[in-house]
Design an enzyme around this catalytic site. Structure first.
Site, PDB file in Angstrom:
ATOM      1  N   SER A 101       0.829  -1.193   0.000  1.00 44.02           N
ATOM      2  CA  SER A 101       0.000   0.000   0.000  1.00 44.02           C
ATOM      3  C   SER A 101       0.877   1.262   0.000  1.00 44.02           C
ATOM      4  O   SER A 101       1.693   1.436  -0.900  1.00 44.02           O
ATOM      5  CB  SER A 101      -0.969  -0.048   1.196  1.00 44.02           C
TER       6      SER A 101
ATOM      7  N   ASP B 223      -9.881  -5.427  -4.214  1.00 47.18           N
ATOM      8  CA  ASP B 223      -9.393  -4.330  -3.369  1.00 47.18           C
ATOM      9  C   ASP B 223     -10.283  -3.101  -3.577  1.00 47.18           C
ATOM     10  O   ASP B 223     -10.383  -2.588  -4.692  1.00 47.18           O
ATOM     11  CB  ASP B 223      -7.938  -4.004  -3.740  1.00 47.18           C
TER      12      ASP B 223
ATOM     13  N   HIS C 158      -7.781  -5.694   0.158  1.00 51.21           N
ATOM     14  CA  HIS C 158      -6.574  -4.889   0.409  1.00 51.21           C
ATOM     15  C   HIS C 158      -5.728  -5.588   1.472  1.00 51.21           C
ATOM     16  O   HIS C 158      -5.654  -5.176   2.632  1.00 51.21           O
ATOM     17  CB  HIS C 158      -6.959  -3.481   0.856  1.00 51.21           C
TER      18      HIS C 158
END
Length: 230
Positions: free
Chosen positions: A122, A175, A209
């Site tokens: 991320s 995600d 995610h």
């Protein structure tokens, strides 16, 4: 933990997964927003290689605009999570310099930059991409998980010498935090910066995610290929 003369706060507080023999390579792995180096140490222990040291620094705690200015671990400020959101250019560049300082520290302690790989998840993956593409050194590669390329409009002029940088980009197809569309856009942009043959882009159906065993297996394979035992 990471060698002698550790004057950098990111190194003194970093979580390190040591190799089981003489360490001839290193992976610097950066966690996501609100996390710590401990959050990825266990996953990386599961794919460790005998000659590779994993360094998992902790981001400083700063106010994050996206989260109503709450203070939390973050590599730089985030104003939004859309491709046209304003970006914290000075914060991104400062964070990249701090990661480059870790690379220089490892080089002084015997692991050359071409035996050092950056990786992250991320926001940490975003910083890894930006740092590797703007670093004066040719690194061994980048592992970019569920992320994007910060300051993308500054490329490819910022990275004219990085055509042969190996990149493993992975993204979950479910995600919703950083949608796969952003991963696709990043992959397209990277192909204008790096030799397309150097880029591997893997997506995982049903993955949100986060990571998964299949993704971590791909990460291990990538590290083994670009940081072989010597």
């Amino acid at each position: 933990m990471c060698g002698n003369n550790m004057s950098f706060p990111l190194l003194t507080e970093a979580v390190t997964v040591s190799g089981m023999e003489k360490e001839t390579a290193a992976v610097i792995f950066l966690h996501g927003l609100g996390d710590t180096g401990h959050g990825w140490a266990d996953s990386l222990t599961g794919i460790r290689l005998p000659h590779v040291k994993f360094i998992c620094p902790n981001a400083p705690k700063i106010p994050v605009t996206l989260n109503m200015k709450m203070t939390m671990p973050a590599w730089f400020d985030l104003m939004g999570l859309s491709p046209d959101s304003p970006e914290d250019e000075s914060g991104i560049k400062k964070a990249a310099e701090n990661i480059k300082a870790i690379i220089d520290h490892e080089a002084k302690n015997g692991i050359p930059p071409n035996r050092i790989m950056l990786g992250g998840f991320s926001q940490g993956g975003a910083l890894s991409l930006y740092t590797a593409l703007t670093c004066q050194h040719q690194l061994a590669g980048v592992v970019a998980l569920s992320c994007w390329l910060p300051l993308h409009s500054s490329f490819p002029s910022e990275s004219s010498s990085k055509k042969n940088l190996p990149i493993l980009q992975c993204h979950g197809e479910a995600d919703v935090m950083i949608p796969k569309q952003f991963g696709n856009m990043t992959a397209d942009k990277l192909q204008s910066i790096v030799n397309p043959q150097m880029i591997t882009f893997k997506t995982y159906p049903g993955l949100a995610h986060c990571s998964c065993p299949q993704e971590m297996a791909a990460v291990k394979e990538f590290i083994e290929k670009h940081l072989p035992r010597i």
